[in-house]
Enzyme design. Structure first.
Site, PDB file in Angstrom:
ATOM      1  N   HIS A  67      -3.128  -5.387   1.759  1.00  0.00           N
ATOM      2  CA  HIS A  67      -2.457  -5.524   3.053  1.00  0.00           C
ATOM      3  C   HIS A  67      -2.496  -6.957   3.581  1.00  0.00           C
ATOM      4  O   HIS A  67      -3.329  -7.268   4.430  1.00  0.00           O
ATOM      5  CB  HIS A  67      -3.174  -4.664   4.103  1.00  0.00           C
ATOM      6  CG  HIS A  67      -3.111  -3.210   3.843  1.00  0.00           C
ATOM      7  ND1 HIS A  67      -2.012  -2.450   4.134  1.00  0.00           N
ATOM      8  CD2 HIS A  67      -4.025  -2.361   3.326  1.00  0.00           C
ATOM      9  CE1 HIS A  67      -2.236  -1.202   3.809  1.00  0.00           C
ATOM     10  NE2 HIS A  67      -3.449  -1.108   3.307  1.00  0.00           N
TER      11      HIS A  67
ATOM     12  N   GLU B  90      -0.761  -8.031   5.738  1.00  0.00           N
ATOM     13  CA  GLU B  90      -0.445  -7.922   7.173  1.00  0.00           C
ATOM     14  C   GLU B  90      -1.690  -7.686   8.021  1.00  0.00           C
ATOM     15  O   GLU B  90      -1.618  -7.739   9.245  1.00  0.00           O
ATOM     16  CB  GLU B  90       0.605  -6.828   7.408  1.00  0.00           C
ATOM     17  CG  GLU B  90       0.118  -5.385   7.336  1.00  0.00           C
ATOM     18  CD  GLU B  90       0.046  -4.820   5.923  1.00  0.00           C
ATOM     19  OE1 GLU B  90       0.055  -5.621   4.958  1.00  0.00           O
ATOM     20  OE2 GLU B  90      -0.038  -3.588   5.769  1.00  0.00           O
TER      21      GLU B  90
ATOM     22  N   CYS C 234       0.827  -1.219   0.000  1.00  0.00           N
ATOM     23  CA  CYS C 234       0.000   0.000   0.000  1.00  0.00           C
ATOM     24  C   CYS C 234       0.858   1.264   0.000  1.00  0.00           C
ATOM     25  O   CYS C 234       1.430   1.611  -1.023  1.00  0.00           O
ATOM     26  CB  CYS C 234      -0.989  -0.043   1.159  1.00  0.00           C
ATOM     27  SG  CYS C 234      -2.312   1.143   0.974  1.00  0.00           S
TER      28      CYS C 234
END
Lengths: 294, 242
Positions: B221, B223, B91
């Site tokens: 993302h 994560e 991102c």
């Protein structure tokens, strides 16, 4: 559920960052240039609201729209506690986050907004763990402390952050019995599952937690970070100072390097006049904004 | 006694979701008992220099760029890119690695490690953020339903022409006519000597994952999920193969 993940996710992107109150697009530009991760669009900063003694409401959508058109970072805006129609309007404008805020005059003395009914994320203030979990249970995607806005006095924000940490330690302690958890949940009007979840997460709140209220210096910001906050809101502090650009930049830098005293020293030096301060102890209880919200 | 080789993977910790990356990197490498990994938060040039690989997390790309510059990290990051080590940007990290950005800010400096143009906030504001399970089976064997999260996400709006790449514009319509202010990277000292490989396009044709040699960029993302397969792939395919 999906909305929750996206909305909590945006708050995670703001971590380690500074969110600044701005009252016009000029200030929004200064904030963005200083490295703010988001701005809070307001008609008046809290220090001026506090001084006005008037009813404070959601800002004019025109002002919010202008700020949204000016900066590329997320734009947040405040609605009154319990005023779900102001929240609907803010959602219709397309703001990125709504702050259901005690800084404005509450619209409902009993209930907060049912935030799970909205697509737009909410941040809410909390003085203690029970209040934080009540807001999370209503659908808040981000929590902040409820330090006395517009005072430049960091003590109540520190108090809230510390109390939440202490209460989390109490809850997750292996000595806690199920009865004690039930009692805490009942007293705080929250489902006991939230406490079990807190234990499973090893004491980590399920949403991001920022410091807010009374942050006026780079050291104030770093203090909140060292106490375990994920980031910092700065309200009146920046634009009530002599040199907003310089102070805004210094606070951003201090939040990045919050563990490094030498760097904080450098960022704290020669900032010019800071905002005036109102010691919280000088305020009467009914003048304290943190008393609003239930 | 054999000394295990240690792999130090840094996560740029100037701002954003860096802890989440570290947690997933740890989860992804738990089964590698014969390898020694160290995952660190990177805020200083001294920390950066110890890293064999680097992850640049999501966050706010303007803030990240300004903080990098002010805290004396921008030049060391440029040097790091020249050192030819694996890097992954998610991102805001993808934006930071690009050679050109649309919808950027004049004061926003970028690293120019990937020969791509990236459009910030390409889908719109937060209410346009979305989740979608995507099929990455073509580059990560068996991963055909990865839960991706796009938050005010950028997309790769152009592959730039170099001796390795033909210029490629995924969808012309995503480039607004009135918004032609392009921010260019000033990084003249580095040329990525690999072709840009498009790893994933959405059904709409928008490019959301690319690889150029040892550098990886994703709009989304990984994560923010509990699924560490993407991180494991980064470890296997980039960190360990270096």
């Amino acid at each position: 559920m999906s909305e929750q993940k996206l909305n909590k996710g945006l708050a995670q992107m703001l971590k380690g960052g500074v969110i600044m109150d701005v009252v016009n697009s000029e200030q929004a530009k200064i904030a963005e240039k200083a490295g703010a991760v988001a701005v809070m669009a307001l008609e008046r900063i809290p220090a001026d609201m506090r001084a006005s003694g008037q009813v404070c409401r959601m800002s004019d959508p025109k002002l919010i729209q202008e700020i949204m058109d000016t900066v590329s970072i997320p734009v947040m805006a405040k609605c009154r506690i319990g005023h779900f129609v102001e929240a609907q309007v803010l959602e219709a404008i397309g703001v990125d986050y709504i702050d259901e805020s005690e800084v404005l005059t509450p619209a409902d003395k009993k209930n907060h907004i049912k935030k799970e009914n909205f697509k737009v994320p909410f941040v809410c203030g909390a003085k203690n763990l029970g209040e934080a979990l009540r807001r999370i249970n209503e659908g808040a995607s981000m929590i902040r402390s409820k330090g006395e806005a517009g005072t430049g006095d960091i003590s109540s924000a520190v108090g809230h952050v510390s109390l939440i940490s202490e209460q989390i330690q109490y809850i997750i302690s292996p000595e806690r019995t199920d009865e004690e958890l039930e009692k805490f949940a009942k007293d705080e009007r929250i489902p006991v599952e939230l406490l079990h979840q807190l234990k499973t997460l090893n004491g980590k709140l399920p949403v991001v937690n920022f410091a807010a209220g009374g942050v006026a210096t780079p050291s104030d910001a770093a203090l909140c970070m060292q106490l375990g906050c994920d980031g910092v809101f700065v309200g009146s502090g920046i634009f009530k100072s002599k040199n907003p650009e310089k102070l805004a930049t210094a606070i951003v830098n201090a939040v990045t390097n919050y563990k490094d005293p030498k760097k904080i020293l450098e960022y704290s030096t020669d900032l010019g006049d800071l905002m005036f301060g109102v010691a919280i102890d000088q305020l009467k209880d009914n003048e304290k904004l943190s008393q609003r919200g239930w | 006694m054999t000394v295990l080789k240690q792999y130090t993977v840094g996560v740029l910790a100037l701002q954003g979701a860096f802890k989440e990356h570290i947690e997933l990197l740890q989860a992804a490498t738990q089964t590698y008992s014969d390898l020694n990994f160290k995952f660190i938060e990177v805020r200083t040039p001294e920390e950066l220099i110890t890293c064999d690989s680097l992850v640049i997390p999501g966050g706010e790309s303007t803030a990240m760029s300004l903080i990098a510059e002010r805290t004396g990290m921008f030049e060391p990051l440029l040097k790091y890119i020249q050192s030819d080590k694996p890097i992954w940007g998610t991102c805001a990290g993808l934006i930071f690695l690009a050679k050109q950005i649309i919808n950027g800010r004049p004061e926003q400096k970028i690293l120019g490690a990937l020969d791509i143009q990236v459009k910030r906030n390409a889908f719109g504001r937060q209410q346009e953020s979305f989740e979608s399970p995507l099929d990455f089976g073509s580059f990560i064997p068996g991963v055909d339903n990865f839960p991706t999260v796009f938050i005010r996400a950028p997309v790769i709006s152009k592959i730039l022409e170099t001796s390795y790449n033909k210029e490629f514009i995924p969808i012309e319509s995503i480039i607004d006519n009135q918004d032609q202010n392009i921010i260019y990277s000033n990084n003249k000292d580095f040329q990525n000597n690999s072709p840009v490989q498009v790893l994933h396009k959405l059904d709409s044709g928008l490019i959301v994952a690319v690889r150029q040699g040892k550098i990886l960029g994703t709009s989304f993302h990984p994560e923010l999920t509990n699924d560490f397969r993407f991180h494991k792939w980064f470890i296997d395919e980039f960190v360990l193969k270096n």
